[in-house]
Design an enzyme around this catalytic site. Structure first.
Site, short mmCIF file in Angstrom:
data_model
loop_
_atom_site.label_atom_id
_atom_site.label_comp_id
_atom_site.label_asym_id
_atom_site.label_seq_id
_atom_site.Cartn_x
_atom_site.Cartn_y
_atom_site.Cartn_z
CD GLN A 80 -2.79 -0.88 2.55
OE1 GLN A 80 -2.81 -1.76 3.39
NE2 GLN A 80 -3.47 0.25 2.70
CG HIS A 81 0.23 3.37 2.45
ND1 HIS A 81 -1.06 3.80 2.63
CD2 HIS A 81 0.44 2.39 3.38
CE1 HIS A 81 -1.61 3.11 3.63
NE2 HIS A 81 -0.73 2.25 4.09
CG ASP A 244 0.15 -5.44 1.11
OD1 ASP A 244 -0.51 -4.57 1.70
OD2 ASP A 244 1.39 -5.58 1.26
#
Ligand SMILES: Nc1ncnc2c1ncn2[C@@H]1O[C@H](COP(=O)(O)OP(=O)(O)O)[C@@H](O)[C@H]1O
Ligand SMILES: O=C(CO)[C@@H](O)[C@H](O)COP(=O)(O)O
Length: 489
Positions: A80-81, A244
């Site tokens: 992520q991110h 994820d």
């Protein structure tokens, strides 16, 4: 492995350390082939990876399966991110800044103030953005590398980038999904759309046209059109993919009531909730899940890698733990997010002549695990239906380890279930891909595949003394963990 006869789909987990690919039979959930290829992550002050390396790793891992061209659909779950910046030709402007790059912590105080404080961020987006969130990284890039920010024609998350490499992003508009979008900091949990006020903050100043379209749950992102040497079938369906953690929730067919603890590069603890959450303390980020519900989650930056590093420093095998002693080790080698101490370093206290190397290693496990277990009560919000004694589903690479399993049992006092299936993120992505073919919901498919079936380990009596020792050190450590002026930058 037994030869594949039925319809096939591919699920991908593009995580921090590697790309993992599973080829799965739609009807049965049987994994018929797998592939894996490692990534490199920069060290030094930041944490960066080259997005083109993820694509090469995807190609390698797909090729290893030998059957990827038979699959009718594919989906990407990704770390992520991370901030992926693309130029007008769709090439990365610079390496991606990853979720565990804490340089952007310096941007947080002014970002929080600009919107009216942490409470307002939590109310709008479900989260008080920690340094992991994309919005803080974009603000950092604008402040430190304005030439790269100016050259950016599109912003993508890691899973969006790979999805776009498969579909060719028709019309130049890439895709994302609500789960991964909810970890950017510019997606509103209230309106379930990008938040124009946040995008318009002076430190952000981001044209929404640079952002991908948020594809609705169950809808495709497109078809495989831009193979560029990828061993995939032209025209195979590409699902929207997700972050994820959201993919693992899908992969487990997770329902409210069951908490999950994931032990990988990051440690995460989460549950599905039927209602959005907003923790103004910032301990829990109020993510959306991939399917229309919510996924309150707490995340640590130091989990399996940090403990493995301590084992290596001690010259011990990762299983060579020993009980006893009063030593406390907070393994914050990468700074930390839970608790929110982005510039912290590791802290060791309570050493005596009697302390053994194995006790030091056990203390590293304890420090890493307790940071997650301490956040479990905040994850168990109304809507998640998590009971005090609900067994924990234990997943991620660390779940294979006996020392990890026993540490979690001893510090939580809960039973632990370790699914037989090890790659839950890739399986969740495979279920998303299968849903495009069968019309079922991806979580229903995962439940039909019985992905959460596994070994049940009985609870151990909760080690209250260890829990108290760790919280005592955290309370007393003060400036040792949070250097003076940390939050004023
Ligand atoms: N048998 C094992 N016992 C304990 N830990 C393991 C074992 N195998 C792998 N790991 C841990 O799993 C970690 C990788 O987990 P994974 O979930 O794949 O990470 P990520 O998804 O963050 O890349 C490694 O850092 C390693 O410490
Ligand atoms: O930042 C978070 C969750 O908010 C991390 O969980 C990342 O999504 C990275 O995951 P791994 O590579 O450790 O699986």
């Amino acid at each position: 492995m037994q030869a594949a006869t039925g319809r096939l789909v591919i699920g991908v987990d593009s995580s921090t350390q590697s790309t993992k690919v599973l080829v799965v039979e739609v009807e049965t959930g049987r994994v018929v082939a797998r592939g894996r290829s490692a990534h490199t992550v920069s060290d030094g002050p930041g944490r960066e990876s080259d997005p083109e390396q993820w694509e090469r790793a995807l190609r390698d891992a797909l090729a290893q399966t030998g059957v990827s061209e038979r699959a009718e659909a594919i989906s990407i779950g990704g770390q992520q991110h991370g901030l992926v910046t693309l130029d007008a030709a769709g090439r990365p402007v610079r390496p991606a800044m990853l979720w565990n790059d804490t340089r952007s912590a310096e941007r947080i105080p002014s970002l929080l103030d600009a919107l009216g404080g942490p409470q307002e961020w939590a109310r709008r987006t479900g989260s008080v953005p920690p340094a992991s969130f994309t919005v803080t990284k974009w603000a950092w890039l604008r402040a430190h590398e304005p030439e790269h920010a100016a050259a950016t024609a599109a912003i993508r998350l890691p899973h969006d980038y790979l999805t776009g490499r498969l579909t060719g992003e028709p019309g130049g508009r890439g895709t994302t999904d609500r789960g991964d979008a909810s970890g950017t900091g510019w997606w509103s949990a209230q309106t379930q759309a990008y938040d124009p006020e946040i995008l318009g903050l002076p430190a952000v100043d981001l044209d929404p046209a640079l952002l991908p379209e948020v594809v609705a749950p169950g809808q495709p992102a497109g078809t495989v059109a831009a193979r560029d040497g990828l061993p995939l079938r032209d025209g195979a369906l590409v699902a929207a993919g997700t972050g994820d953690n959201m993919a693992a929730a899908v992969g487990l067919g997770l329902l409210p009531g069951t908490p999950v603890l994931s032990l990988g590069t990051s440690g995460t603890v989460y549950a599905v909730s039927t209602t959005p959450t907003a923790d103004p303390t910032g301990t829990v980020t109020g993510f959306a899940d991939a399917l229309g519900d919510w996924l309150p989650l707490a995340c640590t930056l130091n989990c399996t890698l940090a403990v493995d590093r301590i084992a290596a420093l001690l010259g011990l095998d990762r299983e060579a733990v020993e009980a006893g002693g009063d030593v406390v080790l907070l393994p914050y080698l990468d700074g930390e997010r839970t608790p929110n101490l982005p510039r912290a370093t590791g802290l060791l206290t309570g050493l005596t002549h009697d302390t053994t190397p194995g006790q030091l290693l056990q203390a590293a496990y304890d420090g890493a695990a307790q940071a997650l277990l301490g956040a479990l009560d905040t994850v168990a919000v109304s809507g998640s239906g998590v009971a005090e004694d609900a067994p924990l589903l234990l997943i991620g690479g660390g779940a294979k380890g006996t020392a990890w399993r026993n540490t979690v049992r001893r510090l939580s006092g809960r039973a632990v279930v370790v699914p037989e299936q090890e790659e839950l993120v890739a399986l969740g992505a495979a279920a998303q891909a299968a849903a495009l073919l069968t019309g079922e919901s991806a979580a229903e498919i995962a439940r039909r595949w019985e992905t959460a079936r596994g070994t049940v380990l009985d609870p151990l009596p909760r080690d209250e003394a260890a829990v108290e020792r760790i919280s005592g050190v955290l309370e007393a450590a003060g400036a040792l963990l949070e250097p003076e002026g940390d939050r004023k930058a």
